[in-house]
Design a protein around this motif. Structure first.
Motif, PDB file in Angstrom:
ATOM      1  N   LEU A   1      -5.051  -0.662  -8.714  1.00  0.00           N
ATOM      2  CA  LEU A   1      -6.439   0.155  -8.356  1.00  0.00           C
ATOM      3  C   LEU A   1      -6.591   0.830  -9.940  1.00  0.00           C
TER       4      LEU A   1
ATOM      5  N   THR B   1     -13.700   4.295  -1.611  1.00  0.00           N
ATOM      6  CA  THR B   1     -12.991   4.531  -0.787  1.00  0.00           C
ATOM      7  C   THR B   1     -13.120   4.202   0.750  1.00  0.00           C
TER       8      THR B   1
ATOM      9  N   ALA C   1      -9.147   5.324  -9.073  1.00  0.00           N
ATOM     10  CA  ALA C   1     -10.109   4.116  -8.589  1.00  0.00           C
ATOM     11  C   ALA C   1     -10.986   4.555 -10.243  1.00  0.00           C
TER      12      ALA C   1
ATOM     13  N   ALA D   1      -7.028  -0.396   0.323  1.00  0.00           N
ATOM     14  CA  ALA D   1      -6.832   0.917   0.460  1.00  0.00           C
ATOM     15  C   ALA D   1      -7.006   1.791   0.572  1.00  0.00           C
TER      16      ALA D   1
ATOM     17  N   VAL E   1     -10.255  -1.717  -3.958  1.00  0.00           N
ATOM     18  CA  VAL E   1     -10.270   0.070  -3.128  1.00  0.00           C
ATOM     19  C   VAL E   1     -10.740   0.213  -2.120  1.00  0.00           C
TER      20      VAL E   1
ATOM     21  N   MET F   1       0.674  -1.053  -0.062  1.00  0.00           N
ATOM     22  CA  MET F   1       0.059  -0.135   0.062  1.00  0.00           C
ATOM     23  C   MET F   1       0.567   1.622   0.214  1.00  0.00           C
TER      24      MET F   1
ATOM     25  N   VAL G   1      -6.420   7.567  -4.294  1.00  0.00           N
ATOM     26  CA  VAL G   1      -7.166   6.763  -4.259  1.00  0.00           C
ATOM     27  C   VAL G   1      -8.041   6.717  -4.900  1.00  0.00           C
TER      28      VAL G   1
ATOM     29  N   ALA H   1      -5.480   4.129   3.880  1.00  0.00           N
ATOM     30  CA  ALA H   1      -5.039   5.296   4.175  1.00  0.00           C
ATOM     31  C   ALA H   1      -5.717   5.868   5.190  1.00  0.00           C
TER      32      ALA H   1
ATOM     33  N   TYR I   1      -0.696   2.275  -7.302  1.00  0.00           N
ATOM     34  CA  TYR I   1      -2.003   3.523  -8.074  1.00  0.00           C
ATOM     35  C   TYR I   1      -2.056   2.237  -9.035  1.00  0.00           C
TER      36      TYR I   1
END
Length: 216
Positions: free
Chosen positions: A22, A157, A63, A44, A41, A13, A59, A48, A19
């Motif tokens: 994703l 997210t 995404a 992630a 997602v 991550m 993200v 985050a 990225y």
């Protein structure tokens, strides 16, 4: 064992490759639903919140962009095949049922169904392929695809972010919670859709009887 998994997840991550993953997963999911883009997602989003990496806003953007591109690839595939791919689907299968739902929903709700389809299992692919096969105007499709992609990227997210905040000391539990929340929303959408379908069927059965009664 869990410490090793957590360490590996942290390294993944915190890498810029996340990225790329994703973006790729979100794009491929447009025409290959087996790709677990939503899970990635959400995960992630969890990290985050727990560690600050990857970046929350990045993200969401990556995404959403991947989903937007994936929708257009599926649309182009449906448009190029001219509906042949959809017509070849075996009646009685889940995919065939999803296509019938997509066609009916597109007639009833127009492009807005693309946003709803994000939360229906297999719905995204069925709707984008169908919209391509019926030559739905590209400009309007792009507008609805953008709305759907942004809402989906933000939703997945933030669901993960909520899970990560709830279990900042144990991101793996946050992942479980985040995925559980996402599944709960999907289940709720399916329940509502099933109830609406039953209601429409009941109305379709009653209307002919009312017409007959009016003729007497």
């Amino acid at each position: 064992m869990s410490d090793a998994i957590l360490q590996f997840a942290h390294e993944l991550m915190s890498s810029w490759w996340i990225y790329v993953a994703l973006w790729g997963f979100a794009a491929l999911d447009g025409f290959f639903p087996a790709i677990p883009s939503e899970t990635l997602v959400v995960t992630a989003g969890v990290f985050a919140a727990a560690s600050g990496e990857p970046n929350l806003y990045a993200v969401i953007v990556v995404a959403a962009v991947g989903a937007f591109i994936g929708d257009h690839l599926s649309y182009a595939l449906g448009r190029g095949a001219g509906g042949r791919l959809l017509d070849r689907m075996k009646p009685g299968t889940k995919r065939h049922g999803a296509v019938l739902w997509a066609r009916r929903s597109l007639e009833e709700r127009g492009g807005l169904i693309l946003v709803v389809a994000r939360y229906v299992p297999g719905g995204r692919t069925a709707v984008t392929l169908t919209m391509g096969s019926v030559r739905y105007p590209l400009r309007q499709f792009s507008a609805f695809a953008a709305l759907a992609a942004i809402s989906w990227g933000s939703y997945c997210t933030l669901v993960g972010y909520i899970g990560g905040k709830a279990f900042e000391d144990n991101p793996l539990k946050g992942v479980v919670l985040g995925i559980g929340l996402a599944l709960a929303v999907t289940f709720a959408v399916e329940v509502v859709r099933h109830q609406l379908k039953k209601r429409r069927q009941a109305q379709a059965e009653v209307e002919p009887q009312l017409v007959e009664a009016g003729k007497r």
